[in-house]
Design a protein around this motif. Structure first.
Motif, mmCIF file in Angstrom:
data_model
loop_
_atom_site.group_PDB
_atom_site.id
_atom_site.type_symbol
_atom_site.label_atom_id
_atom_site.label_comp_id
_atom_site.label_asym_id
_atom_site.label_seq_id
_atom_site.Cartn_x
_atom_site.Cartn_y
_atom_site.Cartn_z
ATOM 1 N N ALA A 50 0.827 -1.210 0.000
ATOM 2 C CA ALA A 50 0.000 0.000 0.000
ATOM 3 C C ALA A 50 0.864 1.263 0.000
ATOM 4 O O ALA A 50 0.535 2.248 -0.671
ATOM 5 N N GLU A 51 1.967 1.218 0.749
ATOM 6 C CA GLU A 51 2.844 2.392 0.853
ATOM 7 C C GLU A 51 3.634 2.628 -0.424
ATOM 8 O O GLU A 51 3.858 3.768 -0.829
ATOM 9 N N ASP A 52 4.102 1.540 -1.047
ATOM 10 C CA ASP A 52 5.044 1.682 -2.147
ATOM 11 C C ASP A 52 4.863 0.547 -3.159
ATOM 12 O O ASP A 52 5.693 -0.367 -3.239
ATOM 13 N N PRO A 53 3.759 0.608 -3.914
ATOM 14 C CA PRO A 53 3.456 -0.509 -4.834
ATOM 15 C C PRO A 53 4.501 -0.701 -5.926
ATOM 16 O O PRO A 53 4.642 -1.807 -6.447
ATOM 17 N N ALA A 54 5.250 0.343 -6.263
ATOM 18 C CA ALA A 54 6.273 0.186 -7.299
ATOM 19 C C ALA A 54 7.397 -0.715 -6.792
ATOM 20 O O ALA A 54 7.892 -1.587 -7.502
ATOM 21 N N HIS A 55 7.778 -0.496 -5.533
ATOM 22 C CA HIS A 55 8.863 -1.282 -4.952
ATOM 23 C C HIS A 55 8.373 -2.631 -4.434
ATOM 24 O O HIS A 55 9.117 -3.608 -4.390
#
Ligand SMILES: [Zn+2]
Length: 149
Positions: A50-55
């Motif tokens: 949720a915080e950082d879907p790319a990573h």
């Protein structure tokens, strides 16, 4: 062969069933060579996704991630008389195998992060079907035991 007490395996199967259709994770600890307790950990993968879907492109349906609190517990246990000896997690409807992601999580730089074995549980819609245990041996993770239920 490695033995895990039936009660410990049952507790882990129940955890995997409660968590289905998401992966659950935890640790097995106890006297060295005879672990006797399963301890549930938080799977932080949904929060990371949720915080950082790319990573973190995967959510908890296909990944697990131990948070700092659980890793601190693990780290400290290694110097105690009840060390963590196994990290477990469940696989949802795909079978108990050690995936490329599992290798990356356990040995991100080609060397294992912790001196522990890894238990992968085969969690299905109609229950947990068993588990397989993997150990770092000569540069790679090998299956060293299989448990059916
Ligand atoms: Zn996995």
């Amino acid at each position: 062969m490695v033995t895990l007490p039936p009660a410990v395996l049952e507790a882990i199967y129940r955890h995997a069933e409660e968590g289905h259709p998401e992966e659950v994770c935890g640790v097995i600890l106890g006297p060295r060579g005879a672990p006797d307790e399963a301890r549930r950990c938080e799977n932080r993968q949904n929060a990371l996704h949720a915080e950082d879907p790319a990573h973190f492109p995967r959510d908890a349906r296909t990944a697990y991630n131990l948070g700092p609190k659980d890793l601190f517990f693990l780290d400290r246990s290694l110097r105690s008389d009840r060390p963590v000896q196994v990290i477990y997690h469940s696989h949802v409807d795909v079978g108990a195998y050690f995936s490329a992601e599992d290798v990356l999580a356990a040995a991100p730089d080609g060397e294992p992060l912790y001196p522990v074995d890894y238990l992968v549980v085969d969690a299905r819609r109609d229950g947990a079907k068993g588990a397989k245990l993997f150990r770092w041996v000569e540069g790679g993770f090998r299956q060293i035991a299989a448990f059916s239920r």
